[in-house]
Design a protein around this motif. Structure first.
Motif, PDB file in Angstrom:
ATOM      1  N   VAL A   1       0.899  -1.153   0.108  1.00 46.98           N
ATOM      2  CA  VAL A   1      -0.100   0.135  -0.043  1.00 46.98           C
ATOM      3  C   VAL A   1       0.869   1.133  -0.107  1.00 46.98           C
ATOM      4  O   VAL A   1       0.640   2.254  -0.720  1.00 46.98           O
ATOM      5  CB  VAL A   1      -0.958  -0.028   1.290  1.00 46.98           C
ATOM      6  CG1 VAL A   1      -1.595   1.257   1.343  1.00 46.98           C
ATOM      7  CG2 VAL A   1      -1.918  -0.988   1.037  1.00 46.98           C
ATOM      8  N   LEU A   2       2.040   1.324   0.809  1.00 44.94           N
ATOM      9  CA  LEU A   2       2.789   2.363   0.696  1.00 44.94           C
ATOM     10  C   LEU A   2       3.689   2.626  -0.611  1.00 44.94           C
ATOM     11  O   LEU A   2       3.527   3.727  -0.857  1.00 44.94           O
ATOM     12  CB  LEU A   2       3.845   2.280   1.977  1.00 44.94           C
ATOM     13  CG  LEU A   2       3.670   2.023   3.554  1.00 44.94           C
ATOM     14  CD1 LEU A   2       4.633   1.550   4.286  1.00 44.94           C
ATOM     15  CD2 LEU A   2       2.845   3.580   4.103  1.00 44.94           C
TER      16      LEU A   2
ATOM     17  N   ILE B   1       0.513  -0.240  16.373  1.00 41.01           N
ATOM     18  CA  ILE B   1      -0.723   0.578  16.273  1.00 41.01           C
ATOM     19  C   ILE B   1      -0.544   1.629  15.451  1.00 41.01           C
ATOM     20  O   ILE B   1      -1.497   2.141  14.476  1.00 41.01           O
ATOM     21  CB  ILE B   1      -0.885   1.233  17.745  1.00 41.01           C
ATOM     22  CG1 ILE B   1      -1.421   0.035  18.759  1.00 41.01           C
ATOM     23  CG2 ILE B   1      -1.913   2.577  17.566  1.00 41.01           C
ATOM     24  CD1 ILE B   1      -1.299   0.318  20.096  1.00 41.01           C
ATOM     25  N   ILE B   2       0.827   2.491  15.314  1.00 38.33           N
ATOM     26  CA  ILE B   2       0.950   3.566  14.458  1.00 38.33           C
ATOM     27  C   ILE B   2       0.740   2.916  13.168  1.00 38.33           C
ATOM     28  O   ILE B   2       0.266   3.833  11.984  1.00 38.33           O
ATOM     29  CB  ILE B   2       2.278   4.353  14.568  1.00 38.33           C
ATOM     30  CG1 ILE B   2       2.222   4.896  16.256  1.00 38.33           C
ATOM     31  CG2 ILE B   2       2.724   5.319  13.638  1.00 38.33           C
ATOM     32  CD1 ILE B   2       3.606   5.591  16.317  1.00 38.33           C
ATOM     33  N   TYR B   3       1.334   1.787  12.831  1.00 35.17           N
ATOM     34  CA  TYR B   3       1.437   1.288  11.473  1.00 35.17           C
ATOM     35  C   TYR B   3      -0.029   1.103  11.014  1.00 35.17           C
ATOM     36  O   TYR B   3      -0.131   1.459   9.752  1.00 35.17           O
ATOM     37  CB  TYR B   3       2.028  -0.176  11.225  1.00 35.17           C
ATOM     38  CG  TYR B   3       2.500  -0.508   9.861  1.00 35.17           C
ATOM     39  CD1 TYR B   3       3.474  -0.081   9.264  1.00 35.17           C
ATOM     40  CD2 TYR B   3       1.714  -1.437   9.323  1.00 35.17           C
ATOM     41  CE1 TYR B   3       3.701  -0.488   7.872  1.00 35.17           C
ATOM     42  CE2 TYR B   3       1.862  -2.331   8.166  1.00 35.17           C
ATOM     43  CZ  TYR B   3       3.029  -1.762   7.287  1.00 35.17           C
ATOM     44  OH  TYR B   3       3.437  -1.948   6.153  1.00 35.17           O
ATOM     45  N   VAL B   4      -1.073   0.544  11.683  1.00 35.81           N
ATOM     46  CA  VAL B   4      -2.228   0.469  11.355  1.00 35.81           C
ATOM     47  C   VAL B   4      -3.084   1.863  10.944  1.00 35.81           C
ATOM     48  O   VAL B   4      -3.652   1.950   9.754  1.00 35.81           O
ATOM     49  CB  VAL B   4      -3.240  -0.154  12.427  1.00 35.81           C
ATOM     50  CG1 VAL B   4      -4.554  -0.145  12.085  1.00 35.81           C
ATOM     51  CG2 VAL B   4      -2.685  -1.574  12.580  1.00 35.81           C
TER      52      VAL B   4
ATOM     53  N   PHE C   1       7.845   2.349   6.469  1.00 31.50           N
ATOM     54  CA  PHE C   1       8.434   1.177   5.711  1.00 31.50           C
ATOM     55  C   PHE C   1       9.338   0.402   6.743  1.00 31.50           C
ATOM     56  O   PHE C   1       9.300  -0.500   7.289  1.00 31.50           O
ATOM     57  CB  PHE C   1       9.028   1.497   4.492  1.00 31.50           C
ATOM     58  CG  PHE C   1       9.861   0.181   3.715  1.00 31.50           C
ATOM     59  CD1 PHE C   1       8.957  -0.559   3.124  1.00 31.50           C
ATOM     60  CD2 PHE C   1      11.126  -0.099   3.939  1.00 31.50           C
ATOM     61  CE1 PHE C   1       9.690  -1.856   2.426  1.00 31.50           C
ATOM     62  CE2 PHE C   1      11.672  -1.206   3.466  1.00 31.50           C
ATOM     63  CZ  PHE C   1      10.924  -2.141   2.600  1.00 31.50           C
ATOM     64  N   ILE C   2      10.362   1.476   7.265  1.00 32.21           N
ATOM     65  CA  ILE C   2      11.384   1.238   8.166  1.00 32.21           C
ATOM     66  C   ILE C   2      10.568   0.511   9.591  1.00 32.21           C
ATOM     67  O   ILE C   2      11.169  -0.435   9.993  1.00 32.21           O
ATOM     68  CB  ILE C   2      12.580   2.222   8.500  1.00 32.21           C
ATOM     69  CG1 ILE C   2      13.020   2.516   7.174  1.00 32.21           C
ATOM     70  CG2 ILE C   2      13.195   1.776   9.679  1.00 32.21           C
ATOM     71  CD1 ILE C   2      14.086   3.806   7.495  1.00 32.21           C
ATOM     72  N   MET C   3       9.506   1.469   9.929  1.00 27.32           N
ATOM     73  CA  MET C   3       8.749   0.855  10.954  1.00 27.32           C
ATOM     74  C   MET C   3       8.321  -0.551  11.093  1.00 27.32           C
ATOM     75  O   MET C   3       7.944  -1.016  11.951  1.00 27.32           O
ATOM     76  CB  MET C   3       7.841   1.972  11.244  1.00 27.32           C
ATOM     77  CG  MET C   3       7.156   2.008  12.868  1.00 27.32           C
ATOM     78  SD  MET C   3       5.980   3.100  13.297  1.00 27.32           S
ATOM     79  CE  MET C   3       4.891   2.828  11.986  1.00 27.32           C
ATOM     80  N   SER C   4       7.846  -0.946   9.976  1.00 28.18           N
ATOM     81  CA  SER C   4       7.201  -2.096   9.691  1.00 28.18           C
ATOM     82  C   SER C   4       8.283  -3.116  10.053  1.00 28.18           C
ATOM     83  O   SER C   4       7.911  -4.134  10.710  1.00 28.18           O
ATOM     84  CB  SER C   4       6.894  -2.333   8.055  1.00 28.18           C
ATOM     85  OG  SER C   4       7.947  -2.512   7.265  1.00 28.18           O
ATOM     86  N   GLY C   5       9.549  -3.064   9.839  1.00 24.40           N
ATOM     87  CA  GLY C   5      10.386  -3.840  10.295  1.00 24.40           C
ATOM     88  C   GLY C   5      10.574  -3.952  11.773  1.00 24.40           C
ATOM     89  O   GLY C   5      10.675  -5.128  12.328  1.00 24.40           O
TER      90      GLY C   5
END
Length: 266
Positions: free
Chosen positions: A23-24, A165-168, A203-207
């Protein structure tokens, strides 16, 4: 049931990360996201919640004093002897980028993002899984409100991390932005106000989100032959430090981007 919930959590968090990163990366390439992007992201979140509920309802008790192979020993051996597999993988990745450059530079950038994500989650996997199965006490002695707050963000107890939470929130805003036709200004070119863009830092936070899930998974069940571990709180604190660096700016940039989009639209 407990080990089943571990695998369910593992698959679910990766579905969230991979579908969310798609999505990103495709925000500027689509006019409206396909329904499959909503479905896969929602299924991933549902699996995370279901795995947590299954773990809470589980009556599984580990049999004590029973010899059982633990693949953690292989990870520790890899770490101690510095096996050359990681160098081989880096070499393969570089060759893939070189060949991709002959085809398309956009393909190169996509592969870089993919390899970066794989590298983050692989290094995080080793970071969480290595060491002793029952680690030494961490000597952390929080009291009062600090202890209550620390218990709430202790990822050994639950998988609902700050990064998740932030990613969602970010992925949800991307999806709704296209559905409601409220464009988000990403500042991916020109002279941006921030060091990074919202898609890049998310994207980095997803890791980081996946690594945080590892903490919960291995503290509550076996995974790929790696036995359930009793880890101390130092790894959790190290993840919290990383969250301050990554999640804080991500949340701030997201707030500014959303508010700006709403003001411009209305």
């Amino acid at each position: 049931m407990r080990n089943s919930s571990s695998y369910l959590m593992f698959v679910g968090i990766f579905m969230v990360a991979l579908s969310g990163n798609w999505v990103l990366n495709n925000y500027d390439r689509v006019s409206v996201y396909p329904k499959t992007s909503y479905i896969i992201f929602g299924i991933g979140l549902g699996m995370v919640v279901l795995a947590y509920v299954m773990n809470k309802l589980s009556t599984y008790k580990e049999v004590q004093n029973v010899e059982k192979r633990d693949n953690r020993e292989f990870i520790n051996l890899w770490e101690q002897q510095r096996m050359p597999v990681d160098k081989v993988l880096v070499g393969v990745a570089i060759l893939a980028l070189v060949f991709a450059a002959f085809y398309s530079w956009s393909l190169v950038f996509r592969l870089v993002e993919l390899f970066l994500f794989i590298g983050i989650v692989f290094i995080g996997f080793l970071f969480v899984m290595k060491g002793d199965r029952v680690e030494e006490p961490d000597d952390l002695d929080f009291k009062g409100k600090v202890k209550k707050f620390h218990d709430r963000i202790d990822y050994r107890r639950h998988p609902f991390t700050i990064s998740l939470i932030i990613y969602v929130l970010v992925i949800g805003s991307f999806l709704l932005s296209k559905q409601w036709d409220i464009p988000l200004y990403m500042e991916v070119s020109g002279n941006p106000r921030y060091v990074t863009s919202l898609p890049d830092i998310t994207f980095i936070m997803s890791g980081l989100m996946v690594i945080s899930a590892y903490i919960y998974i291995i503290n509550n069940g076996d995974l790929f032959g790696i036995r359930k571990a009793q880890q101390n709180g130092l790894k959790v604190l190290q993840l919290h430090f990383a969250e301050i660096i990554i999640c804080g700016p991500t949340f701030f940039i997201w707030i500014v981007v959303v508010i700006e989009a709403l003001i411009v639209h209305f």
